[in-house]
Design a protein around this motif. Sequence first.
Motif, PDB file in Angstrom:
ATOM      1  N   ASP A  46       0.847  -1.192   0.000  1.00 56.39           N
ATOM      2  CA  ASP A  46       0.000   0.000   0.000  1.00 56.39           C
ATOM      3  C   ASP A  46       0.883   1.243   0.000  1.00 56.39           C
ATOM      4  OD1 ASP A  46      -2.329  -1.557   0.164  1.00 56.39           O
ATOM      5  OD2 ASP A  46      -2.039  -1.782   2.340  1.00 56.39           O
ATOM      6  N   VAL A  47       0.728   2.082  -1.026  1.00 58.43           N
ATOM      7  CA  VAL A  47       1.604   3.241  -1.170  1.00 58.43           C
ATOM      8  C   VAL A  47       0.901   4.500  -0.673  1.00 58.43           C
ATOM      9  CG1 VAL A  47       3.007   4.586  -2.773  1.00 58.43           C
ATOM     10  CG2 VAL A  47       2.587   2.165  -3.214  1.00 58.43           C
ATOM     11  N   GLU A  48       1.606   5.297   0.082  1.00 63.82           N
ATOM     12  CA  GLU A  48       1.096   6.616   0.464  1.00 63.82           C
ATOM     13  C   GLU A  48       2.248   7.614   0.414  1.00 63.82           C
ATOM     14  OE1 GLU A  48       0.151   7.194   4.568  1.00 63.82           O
ATOM     15  OE2 GLU A  48       1.729   5.835   5.269  1.00 63.82           O
ATOM     16  N   THR A  49       1.890   8.874   0.155  1.00 59.16           N
ATOM     17  CA  THR A  49       2.857   9.965   0.279  1.00 59.16           C
ATOM     18  C   THR A  49       2.461  10.755   1.517  1.00 59.16           C
ATOM     19  OG1 THR A  49       3.146  10.080  -2.115  1.00 59.16           O
ATOM     20  CG2 THR A  49       3.838  11.995  -0.845  1.00 59.16           C
ATOM     21  N   ASP A  50       3.396  10.924   2.444  1.00 56.72           N
ATOM     22  CA  ASP A  50       3.011  11.623   3.678  1.00 56.72           C
ATOM     23  C   ASP A  50       2.968  13.136   3.454  1.00 56.72           C
ATOM     24  OD1 ASP A  50       5.578  12.674   3.958  1.00 56.72           O
ATOM     25  OD2 ASP A  50       6.220  11.159   5.411  1.00 56.72           O
ATOM     26  N   ARG A  51       2.602  13.877   4.490  1.00 57.78           N
ATOM     27  CA  ARG A  51       2.417  15.318   4.366  1.00 57.78           C
ATOM     28  C   ARG A  51       3.677  16.038   3.919  1.00 57.78           C
ATOM     29  NH1 ARG A  51       2.010  17.423   9.037  1.00 57.78           N
ATOM     30  NH2 ARG A  51       1.665  15.794  10.601  1.00 57.78           N
ATOM     31  N   ASN A  52       4.833  15.426   4.203  1.00 58.16           N
ATOM     32  CA  ASN A  52       6.102  16.072   3.895  1.00 58.16           C
ATOM     33  C   ASN A  52       6.743  15.559   2.605  1.00 58.16           C
ATOM     34  OD1 ASN A  52       6.092  17.734   6.245  1.00 58.16           O
ATOM     35  ND2 ASN A  52       6.441  15.842   7.419  1.00 58.16           N
ATOM     36  N   GLY A  53       5.971  14.782   1.850  1.00 60.81           N
ATOM     37  CA  GLY A  53       6.452  14.359   0.539  1.00 60.81           C
ATOM     38  C   GLY A  53       7.289  13.101   0.551  1.00 60.81           C
ATOM     39  N   ASN A  54       7.341  12.381   1.669  1.00 62.71           N
ATOM     40  CA  ASN A  54       8.047  11.097   1.702  1.00 62.71           C
ATOM     41  C   ASN A  54       7.078  10.001   1.268  1.00 62.71           C
ATOM     42  OD1 ASN A  54      10.318  12.429   3.069  1.00 62.71           O
ATOM     43  ND2 ASN A  54       8.918  12.496   4.832  1.00 62.71           N
ATOM     44  N   GLN A  55       7.594   9.042   0.505  1.00 64.30           N
ATOM     45  CA  GLN A  55       6.750   7.936   0.032  1.00 64.30           C
ATOM     46  C   GLN A  55       6.941   6.704   0.914  1.00 64.30           C
ATOM     47  OE1 GLN A  55       8.171   7.896  -4.141  1.00 64.30           O
ATOM     48  NE2 GLN A  55       6.004   7.711  -4.664  1.00 64.30           N
ATOM     49  N   TRP A  56       5.822   6.031   1.236  1.00 64.90           N
ATOM     50  CA  TRP A  56       5.853   4.837   2.083  1.00 64.90           C
ATOM     51  C   TRP A  56       5.110   3.715   1.365  1.00 64.90           C
ATOM     52  CZ3 TRP A  56       8.096   5.411   7.071  1.00 64.90           C
ATOM     53  CH2 TRP A  56       8.394   6.742   7.431  1.00 64.90           C
ATOM     54  N   ALA A  57       5.713   2.538   1.371  1.00 64.02           N
ATOM     55  CA  ALA A  57       5.064   1.348   0.800  1.00 64.02           C
ATOM     56  C   ALA A  57       4.907   0.340   1.931  1.00 64.02           C
ATOM     57  CB  ALA A  57       5.917   0.769  -0.326  1.00 64.02           C
ATOM     58  N   TRP A  58       3.667   0.044   2.288  1.00 63.78           N
ATOM     59  CA  TRP A  58       3.379  -0.741   3.505  1.00 63.78           C
ATOM     60  C   TRP A  58       2.996  -2.178   3.213  1.00 63.78           C
ATOM     61  CZ3 TRP A  58       4.225   0.703   8.434  1.00 63.78           C
ATOM     62  CH2 TRP A  58       4.435   2.075   8.683  1.00 63.78           C
ATOM     63  N   LEU A  59       3.558  -3.076   4.024  1.00 63.46           N
ATOM     64  CA  LEU A  59       3.112  -4.462   4.087  1.00 63.46           C
ATOM     65  C   LEU A  59       2.597  -4.654   5.518  1.00 63.46           C
ATOM     66  CD1 LEU A  59       3.107  -7.357   2.724  1.00 63.46           C
ATOM     67  CD2 LEU A  59       5.289  -7.716   3.905  1.00 63.46           C
ATOM     68  N   GLY A  60       1.308  -4.835   5.650  1.00 68.67           N
ATOM     69  CA  GLY A  60       0.729  -4.890   6.998  1.00 68.67           C
ATOM     70  C   GLY A  60       0.088  -3.556   7.350  1.00 68.67           C
ATOM     71  N   ASP A  61      -0.385  -3.458   8.567  1.00 64.86           N
ATOM     72  CA  ASP A  61      -1.190  -2.314   9.011  1.00 64.86           C
ATOM     73  C   ASP A  61      -0.300  -1.183   9.528  1.00 64.86           C
ATOM     74  OD1 ASP A  61      -2.937  -0.533  10.103  1.00 64.86           O
ATOM     75  OD2 ASP A  61      -3.775  -1.933  11.597  1.00 64.86           O
ATOM     76  N   PRO A  62      -0.278  -0.035   8.841  1.00 60.53           N
ATOM     77  CA  PRO A  62       0.579   1.081   9.265  1.00 60.53           C
ATOM     78  C   PRO A  62       0.208   1.611  10.647  1.00 60.53           C
ATOM     79  CG  PRO A  62      -0.313   1.464   7.063  1.00 60.53           C
ATOM     80  CD  PRO A  62      -1.034   0.269   7.619  1.00 60.53           C
TER      81      PRO A  62
END
Lengths: 407, 407
Positions: free
Chosen positions: B50-66
Amino acid sequence: MSETFHAMWRSLRPIGRSAASGGYRRYAWTEADADCRLWFRMQAEARRLDVETDRNGNQWAWLGDPTAGDAVVTGSHLDSVPDGGAFDGPLGVVSAFAALDELRARGAVFKRPLAIVNFGDEEGARFGLACVGSRLTAGRLTKEQAYELRDADGISLPQAMEAAGHDPATIGADPERLAKIGAFVELHVEQGRALDLSGDAVGLASAIWPHGRWRYDFAGEANHAGTTRLVDRRDPMLTYAETVLAARREAELAGAVATFGKIAVEPNGVNAIPSLVRGWLDARAADQGSLDQVIAGVEAAARDYAGRHGIDLAVTRESFTPVVDFSDTLRDELAKILGEKTGEKTPVLGTGAGHDAGILSESIPTAMLFVRNPTGVSHSPAEFAAEDDCVAGVLALADVLEGLACR
Amino acid sequence: MSETFHAMWRSLRPIGRSAASGGYRRYAWTEADADCRLWFRMQAEARRLDVETDRNGNQWAWLGDPTAGDAVVTGSHLDSVPDGGAFDGPLGVVSAFAALDELRARGAVFKRPLAIVNFGDEEGARFGLACVGSRLTAGRLTKEQAYELRDADGISLPQAMEAAGHDPATIGADPERLAKIGAFVELHVEQGRALDLSGDAVGLASAIWPHGRWRYDFAGEANHAGTTRLVDRRDPMLTYAETVLAARREAELAGAVATFGKIAVEPNGVNAIPSLVRGWLDARAADQGSLDQVIAGVEAAARDYAGRHGIDLAVTRESFTPVVDFSDTLRDELAKILGEKTGEKTPVLGTGAGHDAGILSESIPTAMLFVRNPTGVSHSPAEFAAEDDCVAGVLALADVLEGLACR
C-alpha cells in the motif's frame, strides 16, 4: 547641454537595466540589445540620418553619401558587460548625436560624409569574445570562427543572430566599407583614474595595452566532501585558489594587471569536491614583454600546483590583442584642433581596455577621446562621469568632427 | 540475484541521467523526481504494497497495518546531488524491495508491519538544505523555515511542491507517524574506503560525524579588470582563494575534512573584478571539538585576509547537524542477527556523510548498513559498487528484516 542631450539619456537609461543590481545587462542579440538598436534608429531618424545595419550587425547613421569616400566616423557601442555601468559605450554614441546637434547649431557645413556607428557585441559578455562586430568587419574574426562561438546556454552566434532577425549568412570581412572611411574617432569614458589624477576633463588615447583572455581548466575528481580523506582527494578548487594568488603576484612583479573574475565549477554542489574548476584569466600590460612574463609566470605556477595535486590542467588562449598604437597623424591633428579651440594641451594616455577603435586601427586611421572618470570605477553599476565632463566631451568631439569634416 | 533485481536497476537507470556527464540530476520536485516517485509506486504496487505519500512528501510502501505500531522500516532516498552516482540513495531503496522479494522467497511470515520508504529531498541539491523530508517529519525543520527555502531561480519550496502536485499547506512535524515505527534501518553505499581497506562487503554504522555548511559572502567592488590599478582594487576573489587554502590547512591540522565545492560570483565576467564572491564551506570532523577548531580557524583566517584587502565578509551557518550516535541496542541486535547468519563479526564504522537515518535517530531507534565502495568515490558519476557486494547487502538487509520482523 541641450534638452535633447538629457532626453537621450532618459530614454536610454531603462533599457536592459537590472532592478536587482542597478547595472546593465545589454548582451548581444538579446531583447535589451534590440531595444538599444531601436533607440539608435529612432535617434538617427529624428536627425534625418540614413540608417543601415551592415552584414556584421553594426548600425550606421549617415549624413551625406556613404559611397563618396573619406568619411569621418564616430560612435561606440551600446551593449554592456554583466551589470555594467551607464556610460561604457553609450557615452560615445550619445555624445556623437549630441556633437552633431552642436555642429548643426553652429551652422556647420560638412565637406566629408559623416557617420555615427553603434558597433555590435563590443563587450563579448554573451559569446566570450570582445569586439565581434568590428573584428568581423576588419577581417580579424572569420565567419567560420564566429560560427563556433556559443553562449552559456549553448546557443551559437548565428542562431542568436537569426533569432534576432539578422541574417548570419553574409557575416565576414567588409573591406569595401572600411575603404570609404577616412577617420574613426571613438569617445569613451575613461576606465581608470589618469584624467582624475591629472585634473583634465578630456584626454586623447596613445595606445591600448596588449591584452588577452586565457581559460584555465583544472580537472580533478568529483567526490563526497564529507567522506573522502584529504589524502585521497584530487580537488581542483585548491589548485584554482593557488593560481588566483599566483596571478596577483606575477602582475605585481611585472607592473601589469591580471584578474580571475569568471569561474564555472562542476558539479558546484556544497557537499561535492569539484570535478572541474574553470577559471578565466584576464591579463594586460603596457608592453608585450611584461605581458609575456605574467602569462608565463602564472601558467608555470599553475602547472606546478596541478602536478603536485594530481590535477589535469589545460590552458587555452581564448583571445589576444597585441599592443595597439593609434594613428600618430590623426592624434596630432586632433591635438592641434583641440589646442586651437581651448589654448591648452590635451593630455595623452594609454589604456588597458580594448575598444572597437583598437580593432579598426590596423585598417583605418583611428583615434580616441577619453572623458574623465572621477572614481576610476568601470564595468560596475557604480561607474560614473560628471555631467560637466560629459558636456566637455561632447564639445571636444564636436570640435574634432568640425575640424575633420567641415574644413 | 534475481531478474527482478536487475530489472529494477534497468528501469531506474535512465531517470534524470545527464547524457553530458553520465551523472544524475534528480532534484527535489522536478520532473526527474516525479519519475523516481512513479518508479517507486510501480515497484510497490507490483509487490501489492500500500503506497502513500506523507504530508512532507516522503513515500511509504506498507506491508501490513501502518497503524498497528512497532513497524520495521527500511529504505533511503532516490534524489541526487548534481551529477551524482547511481547508488547513493537508490541502492537502499532497490535493496529494500529486493530484500522483501528474498524474504517472500524464503516464505517469511511477518509479525510486525513492514514499510519501505523513499525520503524526499535528501541531498538538498535544489534548496540548499539536506534531508528536508525527514527533517520536517522529525520536527527538525519547521514549516516556517521550510517556506523560506528557495532554489537558484528564486522558486520557493512550497511553490515547487505545489507545481509538482503536492500540497505544501500541511508540511511539518509528524510525531504520530514516528510513534508507529519501532526501528528504521537504512542501507547505503559507503562513501569512503573503510570497508575496502578492511576487506568487508557490508558494515554497520556507529555514528555520523558532526557536520555543517557555512556560507562565506566576500563583498568587494566591481571594476574593470584591464584599467583598475592593483592598489585600487577590492577584489574578493583573492580573499576567497586565500580562504579556500586556509580551510585545507585547518582541516589537516584537526584531522577533519573541509571543502569549498560551490561558488557563485557576481558579475562573473571575464573582464570584471567581482563585486561578490560567495563560497560555501562544508566541514566535518569525528568530534565537536575538532569541528569547532576548523570552523573557528577558517573564519579567523578569512576575516584577517578580508580586513587587509578591504573586503566585507559575512559568514552564515546554513545548516548544522551535531554528532549522531546510532542506537546501541538496535546496532547490537543487528550485529547479533548478522553474526548468527554468517558466523563472522560485522565491522562497525563512522561516517562523515549525513543521512535521513541520522535525522531520525533522535526520534526512533535507527541503524545503518553500509555496502563496500571499492574506490571510495561518492557524489560523482564514477561512484561504483560491485554487483557481488550489492547482493551481499540485499541478503544482509533481508536477514536483518527477518530477524526484526519475523521472529
